[in-house]
Write a protein that holds these residues in place. Sequence first.
Motif, PDB file in Angstrom:
ATOM      1  N   ASN A  16       4.990  -1.814   3.682  1.00 29.78           N
ATOM      2  CA  ASN A  16       4.291  -1.843   4.955  1.00 29.78           C
ATOM      3  C   ASN A  16       2.829  -2.245   4.751  1.00 29.78           C
ATOM      4  OD1 ASN A  16       2.598  -0.577   7.187  1.00 29.78           O
ATOM      5  ND2 ASN A  16       4.646  -0.304   8.008  1.00 29.78           N
ATOM      6  N   PHE A  17       2.442  -3.386   5.324  1.00 28.81           N
ATOM      7  CA  PHE A  17       1.089  -3.891   5.138  1.00 28.81           C
ATOM      8  C   PHE A  17       0.043  -2.924   5.696  1.00 28.81           C
ATOM      9  CE2 PHE A  17      -2.429  -6.230   7.233  1.00 28.81           C
ATOM     10  CZ  PHE A  17      -3.138  -6.566   6.087  1.00 28.81           C
ATOM     11  N   ARG A  18       0.304  -2.350   6.850  1.00 28.55           N
ATOM     12  CA  ARG A  18      -0.696  -1.458   7.460  1.00 28.55           C
ATOM     13  C   ARG A  18      -0.942  -0.219   6.595  1.00 28.55           C
ATOM     14  NH1 ARG A  18      -2.579  -2.894  12.151  1.00 28.55           N
ATOM     15  NH2 ARG A  18      -1.479  -4.459  13.410  1.00 28.55           N
ATOM     16  N   GLU A  19       0.109   0.261   5.930  1.00 31.89           N
ATOM     17  CA  GLU A  19      -0.062   1.405   5.037  1.00 31.89           C
ATOM     18  C   GLU A  19      -0.851   1.014   3.793  1.00 31.89           C
ATOM     19  OE1 GLU A  19       3.809   2.962   4.225  1.00 31.89           O
ATOM     20  OE2 GLU A  19       4.161   3.604   6.301  1.00 31.89           O
ATOM     21  N   GLN A  20      -0.611  -0.210   3.308  1.00 35.69           N
ATOM     22  CA  GLN A  20      -1.400  -0.697   2.169  1.00 35.69           C
ATOM     23  C   GLN A  20      -2.862  -0.872   2.561  1.00 35.69           C
ATOM     24  OE1 GLN A  20       0.967  -4.237   1.522  1.00 35.69           O
ATOM     25  NE2 GLN A  20       1.833  -3.423  -0.367  1.00 35.69           N
ATOM     26  N   LEU A  21      -3.094  -1.439   3.743  1.00 38.06           N
ATOM     27  CA  LEU A  21      -4.466  -1.634   4.220  1.00 38.06           C
ATOM     28  C   LEU A  21      -5.177  -0.290   4.392  1.00 38.06           C
ATOM     29  CD1 LEU A  21      -6.608  -3.638   5.226  1.00 38.06           C
ATOM     30  CD2 LEU A  21      -5.585  -3.465   7.507  1.00 38.06           C
ATOM     31  N   GLN A  22      -4.444   0.725   4.815  1.00 37.72           N
ATOM     32  CA  GLN A  22      -5.028   2.053   4.987  1.00 37.72           C
ATOM     33  C   GLN A  22      -5.558   2.589   3.652  1.00 37.72           C
ATOM     34  OE1 GLN A  22      -5.424   3.634   8.045  1.00 37.72           O
ATOM     35  NE2 GLN A  22      -6.718   5.033   6.854  1.00 37.72           N
ATOM     36  N   VAL A  23      -4.889   2.242   2.567  1.00 35.45           N
ATOM     37  CA  VAL A  23      -5.370   2.645   1.240  1.00 35.45           C
ATOM     38  C   VAL A  23      -6.777   2.101   1.002  1.00 35.45           C
ATOM     39  CG1 VAL A  23      -5.000   2.410  -1.254  1.00 35.45           C
ATOM     40  CG2 VAL A  23      -3.045   2.831   0.267  1.00 35.45           C
ATOM     41  N   LEU A  24      -7.014   0.849   1.433  1.00 34.58           N
ATOM     42  CA  LEU A  24      -8.342   0.243   1.241  1.00 34.58           C
ATOM     43  C   LEU A  24      -9.393   0.870   2.148  1.00 34.58           C
ATOM     44  CD1 LEU A  24      -7.532  -3.565   0.821  1.00 34.58           C
ATOM     45  CD2 LEU A  24      -7.403  -1.697  -0.833  1.00 34.58           C
ATOM     46  N   TYR A  25      -8.947   1.440   3.266  1.00 35.59           N
ATOM     47  CA  TYR A  25      -9.876   2.188   4.120  1.00 35.59           C
ATOM     48  C   TYR A  25     -10.210   3.548   3.497  1.00 35.59           C
ATOM     49  CZ  TYR A  25      -8.668  -1.062   7.955  1.00 35.59           C
ATOM     50  OH  TYR A  25      -8.468  -2.172   8.743  1.00 35.59           O
ATOM     51  N   ASP A  26      -9.191   4.197   2.932  1.00 38.25           N
ATOM     52  CA  ASP A  26      -9.367   5.548   2.394  1.00 38.25           C
ATOM     53  C   ASP A  26     -10.001   5.551   1.010  1.00 38.25           C
ATOM     54  OD1 ASP A  26      -8.145   6.495   4.690  1.00 38.25           O
ATOM     55  OD2 ASP A  26      -6.151   6.635   3.780  1.00 38.25           O
ATOM     56  N   ASN A  27      -9.795   4.476   0.258  1.00 36.93           N
ATOM     57  CA  ASN A  27     -10.299   4.381  -1.112  1.00 36.93           C
ATOM     58  C   ASN A  27     -10.959   3.011  -1.266  1.00 36.93           C
ATOM     59  OD1 ASN A  27     -10.790   4.811  -3.819  1.00 36.93           O
ATOM     60  ND2 ASN A  27      -8.643   4.914  -4.449  1.00 36.93           N
ATOM     61  N   PRO A  28     -12.146   2.822  -0.683  1.00 34.77           N
ATOM     62  CA  PRO A  28     -12.766   1.500  -0.584  1.00 34.77           C
ATOM     63  C   PRO A  28     -12.966   0.807  -1.937  1.00 34.77           C
ATOM     64  CG  PRO A  28     -13.886   3.046   0.858  1.00 34.77           C
ATOM     65  CD  PRO A  28     -12.963   3.858  -0.001  1.00 34.77           C
ATOM     66  N   VAL A  29     -12.822  -0.516  -1.908  1.00 41.64           N
ATOM     67  CA  VAL A  29     -12.968  -1.333  -3.110  1.00 41.64           C
ATOM     68  C   VAL A  29     -14.087  -2.355  -2.885  1.00 41.64           C
ATOM     69  CG1 VAL A  29     -10.549  -1.034  -3.739  1.00 41.64           C
ATOM     70  CG2 VAL A  29     -11.209  -2.987  -2.326  1.00 41.64           C
TER      71      VAL A  29
END
Length: 347
Positions: A107-120
Motif C-alpha cells: 500500500n503506497f499510502r502506508e509507505q508514504l506514512q512512514v516518511l511522514y512519521d520517520n522523516p528522511v
Amino acid sequence: MTLLNTFDLTHPIVQAPMAGATTPELAATVSNFGGLGSLGGGTTAPDILNDHINTLKSLTDRPFMINLMVLSEHDSTTLDSETPAWLSEYYQQHNIEIALPKRPAHNFREQLQVLYDNPVPVASFTFGIISAEHVQRLQSLGTHVIGTANHPLEAKAWAEIGVDAVCVQGVEAGGHRGGWLPQSTNDPLGLLTLISQTRACTDIPLIAAGGIMTGQAIKTIQTAGAELAQIGTAFLTTDTCAINDSYKQALLDASQDKRSSETRLTRLFSGKQARGLLNDYLRNFAQFENAQQLPPYPQLNAMTKSLRSQAKKSLDVEHQSLWAGQGVALVRKEKTIELLERIVKEL
C-alpha cells in the motif's frame, strides 16, 4: 542554489534507488563518500521500510534518499486479470506452483506514512505523480522531494507541484521506467534528447539517469543541462549490492564477452516497461510482448514472481529479470567505494 548545495553533497553522484537491489549499507557507503545514497523502498512492507530508514540513520549522518512507487489503491489491491496462457503453460511444464499473493503490491499510502512519521532527508517518487499537498507536507518535515520523468511533460507536471528536482530517466536506463504518461512509452527518448527537451519547457533542477557509467558521462550530462547523475547499473556488481550471485555473474559475463551485453525494454516480467539483459525468457515469449495482451503492472509482476523465485533458487539466469542499462558492458567486480573513487577521479 545548486543541487549539490540543496542536498549537501560533495560529488554530483546519486546512487539509483533500485528496489530489491539496494541495501542500507550500499546507500550509506555512497552518502558517507559525499554522494546521495538511496534505498528503493517501493517493494518493501511499511514496517521493514521503517527499520531500513532507522538502519540508514545509524550508518550515516549524511543525506540519503528513499524512493517509493506511486500506485493507486486499486492498482495495489486488484488481481482481476487472468494469468496468461503461455505463463500458465510454463508453470505446468516445469512443475512450478503459482503462488499468487492476496494483493499484488504494498500500500503506497502506508509507505508514504512512514516518511511522514520517520522523516528522511530526500524522498523520490516513480511510476506516477503525487499531489502538491503531499510535496508540501514532506517539505514541511525537512524532506527534499524528487520526481521521476521519462518525458518533458512529466517533468513539467512535477515542477508545477513544487518539487525540488526531477530525475529525467532516458531510454538507456536499466530497470523499470518511471514515467506514467502514454507519451513516455510510445516514443521513448534518449537521455540527452530528454534533457534538452525538458530544459526547453521548465527550469526545474535536473538529475540525469540512463547509461551513465563514468565520470566523462557525468560531465556530458552536466554540459547538456543536468546537475547530478543518477547511476544504477554500475553499482549492481559491487560488494554492497543485494542482487543474487548468479544475476551479478551474468552482468559480469556481459562485460567480459562471455554472454551478450544486449538489453531489451520489456513488459514480460512485470507488465510495465523495464530494461534488462536479453535472455531465453525474453526470446521465447517475445511474441506476447504486446501491451494489450499482458496484465498490467503490478498484476503481471505478481504472476511471474514464482517463476523468478524458482530461477533464482536454481541459479537459472535465463528466467530471471536481469535488470541492467545499456552501459552494462562497463560493469566491474569491485567494492562500492572503489567504484566511487574511480568515477570521481574521472571528473
